[in-house]
Design a protein around this motif. Structure first.
Motif, PDB file in Angstrom:
ATOM      1  N   LEU A  48       0.833  -1.209   0.000  1.00 46.26           N
ATOM      2  CA  LEU A  48       0.000   0.000   0.000  1.00 46.26           C
ATOM      3  C   LEU A  48       0.863   1.254   0.000  1.00 46.26           C
ATOM      4  N   ARG A  49       1.847   1.271   0.887  1.00 46.08           N
ATOM      5  CA  ARG A  49       2.725   2.441   1.007  1.00 46.08           C
ATOM      6  C   ARG A  49       3.432   2.712  -0.327  1.00 46.08           C
ATOM      7  N   TYR A  50       3.987   1.664  -0.941  1.00 46.33           N
ATOM      8  CA  TYR A  50       4.686   1.820  -2.220  1.00 46.33           C
ATOM      9  C   TYR A  50       3.744   2.365  -3.300  1.00 46.33           C
ATOM     10  N   SER A  51       2.568   1.781  -3.395  1.00 47.97           N
ATOM     11  CA  SER A  51       1.616   2.196  -4.434  1.00 47.97           C
ATOM     12  C   SER A  51       1.157   3.630  -4.235  1.00 47.97           C
ATOM     13  N   PHE A  52       0.857   3.994  -2.995  1.00 45.93           N
ATOM     14  CA  PHE A  52       0.419   5.363  -2.729  1.00 45.93           C
ATOM     15  C   PHE A  52       1.543   6.366  -2.998  1.00 45.93           C
ATOM     16  N   LYS A  53       2.779   6.002  -2.644  1.00 45.72           N
ATOM     17  CA  LYS A  53       3.907   6.894  -2.923  1.00 45.72           C
ATOM     18  C   LYS A  53       4.083   7.084  -4.429  1.00 45.72           C
ATOM     19  N   LYS A  54       3.970   5.985  -5.160  1.00 47.62           N
ATOM     20  CA  LYS A  54       4.117   6.032  -6.614  1.00 47.62           C
ATOM     21  C   LYS A  54       3.046   6.927  -7.234  1.00 47.62           C
ATOM     22  N   ALA A  55       1.799   6.736  -6.819  1.00 50.40           N
ATOM     23  CA  ALA A  55       0.700   7.549  -7.338  1.00 50.40           C
ATOM     24  C   ALA A  55       0.877   9.010  -6.942  1.00 50.40           C
ATOM     25  N   GLN A  56       1.286   9.252  -5.694  1.00 47.33           N
ATOM     26  CA  GLN A  56       1.446  10.625  -5.226  1.00 47.33           C
ATOM     27  C   GLN A  56       2.540  11.355  -5.995  1.00 47.33           C
ATOM     28  N   ALA A  57       3.619  10.647  -6.319  1.00 48.62           N
ATOM     29  CA  ALA A  57       4.700  11.274  -7.085  1.00 48.62           C
ATOM     30  C   ALA A  57       4.192  11.727  -8.458  1.00 48.62           C
ATOM     31  N   VAL A  58       3.389  10.904  -9.097  1.00 50.75           N
ATOM     32  CA  VAL A  58       2.841  11.260 -10.415  1.00 50.75           C
ATOM     33  C   VAL A  58       1.852  12.418 -10.272  1.00 50.75           C
ATOM     34  N   LEU A  59       1.031  12.385  -9.229  1.00 47.67           N
ATOM     35  CA  LEU A  59       0.076  13.482  -9.011  1.00 47.67           C
ATOM     36  C   LEU A  59       0.802  14.800  -8.721  1.00 47.67           C
ATOM     37  N   ASP A  60       1.900  14.724  -7.970  1.00 45.91           N
ATOM     38  CA  ASP A  60       2.694  15.932  -7.713  1.00 45.91           C
ATOM     39  C   ASP A  60       3.288  16.477  -9.017  1.00 45.91           C
ATOM     40  N   GLN A  61       3.743  15.568  -9.869  1.00 44.60           N
ATOM     41  CA  GLN A  61       4.269  15.988 -11.161  1.00 44.60           C
ATOM     42  C   GLN A  61       3.168  16.668 -11.978  1.00 44.60           C
ATOM     43  N   ASN A  62       1.969  16.105 -11.950  1.00 39.15           N
ATOM     44  CA  ASN A  62       0.849  16.722 -12.673  1.00 39.15           C
ATOM     45  C   ASN A  62       0.531  18.103 -12.130  1.00 39.15           C
ATOM     46  N   ARG A  63       0.622  18.265 -10.835  1.00 37.20           N
ATOM     47  CA  ARG A  63       0.348  19.579 -10.244  1.00 37.20           C
ATOM     48  C   ARG A  63       1.291  20.628 -10.844  1.00 37.20           C
ATOM     49  N   GLU A  64       2.568  20.258 -10.964  1.00 36.74           N
ATOM     50  CA  GLU A  64       3.547  21.182 -11.545  1.00 36.74           C
ATOM     51  C   GLU A  64       3.266  21.431 -13.027  1.00 36.74           C
ATOM     52  N   LEU A  65       2.908  20.378 -13.748  1.00 34.08           N
ATOM     53  CA  LEU A  65       2.582  20.539 -15.169  1.00 34.08           C
ATOM     54  C   LEU A  65       1.361  21.433 -15.361  1.00 34.08           C
ATOM     55  N   ILE A  66       0.368  21.279 -14.504  1.00 30.02           N
ATOM     56  CA  ILE A  66      -0.850  22.099 -14.594  1.00 30.02           C
ATOM     57  C   ILE A  66      -0.527  23.570 -14.324  1.00 30.02           C
ATOM     58  N   LYS A  67       0.366  23.818 -13.346  1.00 22.83           N
ATOM     59  CA  LYS A  67       0.790  25.204 -13.090  1.00 22.83           C
ATOM     60  C   LYS A  67       1.442  25.804 -14.334  1.00 22.83           C
ATOM     61  N   LYS A  68       2.293  24.996 -14.977  1.00 18.12           N
ATOM     62  CA  LYS A  68       2.985  25.479 -16.176  1.00 18.12           C
ATOM     63  C   LYS A  68       1.982  25.758 -17.304  1.00 18.12           C
ATOM     64  N   VAL A  69       1.006  24.868 -17.473  1.00 16.88           N
ATOM     65  CA  VAL A  69      -0.028  25.071 -18.491  1.00 16.88           C
ATOM     66  C   VAL A  69      -0.776  26.377 -18.213  1.00 16.88           C
ATOM     67  N   LYS A  70      -1.108  26.586 -16.961  1.00  7.70           N
ATOM     68  CA  LYS A  70      -1.837  27.807 -16.593  1.00  7.70           C
ATOM     69  C   LYS A  70      -1.003  29.052 -16.900  1.00  7.70           C
ATOM     70  N   GLU A  71       0.286  29.009 -16.541  1.00  7.79           N
ATOM     71  CA  GLU A  71       1.174  30.146 -16.824  1.00  7.79           C
ATOM     72  C   GLU A  71       1.269  30.395 -18.333  1.00  7.79           C
ATOM     73  N   ASN A  72       1.439  29.310 -19.085  1.00  5.90           N
ATOM     74  CA  ASN A  72       1.527  29.440 -20.544  1.00  5.90           C
ATOM     75  C   ASN A  72       0.237  30.028 -21.128  1.00  5.90           C
ATOM     76  N   HIS A  73      -0.882  29.573 -20.612  1.00  5.38           N
ATOM     77  CA  HIS A  73      -2.177  30.053 -21.110  1.00  5.38           C
ATOM     78  C   HIS A  73      -2.350  31.542 -20.801  1.00  5.38           C
ATOM     79  N   GLN A  74      -1.989  31.912 -19.583  1.00  2.00           N
ATOM     80  CA  GLN A  74      -2.149  33.316 -19.188  1.00  2.00           C
ATOM     81  C   GLN A  74      -1.203  34.238 -19.944  1.00  2.00           C
TER      82      GLN A  74
END
Length: 129
Positions: A48-74
């Protein structure tokens, strides 16, 4: 965050899970060898710990990508808007990775529960013999 919460509750969860497994199989809590159950619990929590860490790392990466998309759009700069296409594709790919991780986690967890049930049923049958 998830790891800390799991670490805090691991001992209590193991105890409750062992007791619950015994009751579900018609056995009382505490009778029989709990060593195998505890080892299984450690394996389950590690998975469970491994899977949640793996998913969280990808979600954190998406958060950064979404910020970049927003900056680019603005910025409304044509090159930045073109870059967003690739960023959005990467976000979608990451979402697929998270879905795969949770799907695998679900299968592994279900398999573990089935295995425990079989072990518990065998213990009950052995005591009756």
């Amino acid at each position: 965050m998830v790891e800390a919460a799991m670490a805090d509750t691991c001992g209590n969860k193991n105890k409750r899970f062992n007791i619950g497994a015994g009751k579900a199989n018609g056995a009382g809590a505490g009778d029989g060898d709990d060593t195998e159950d505890e080892e299984c619990d450690v394996e389950v929590w590690d998975t469970l710990r491994y899977s949640f860490k793996k998913a969280q790392a990808v979600l954190d990466q998406n958060r950064e990508l979404i910020k970049k998309v927003k900056e680019n759009h603005q910025s409304k700069i044509p090159d930045n808007l073109v870059k967003n296409v690739g960023l959005i594709r990467e976000i979608n790919g990451n979402i697929s990775k998270v879905v795969e991780t949770y799907s695998g986690l679900s299968v592994n967890f279900s398999d573990t529960v089935r295995q425990r049930k079989k072990i518990g049923n065998r213990k009950v049958e052995n005591r009756r013999s």
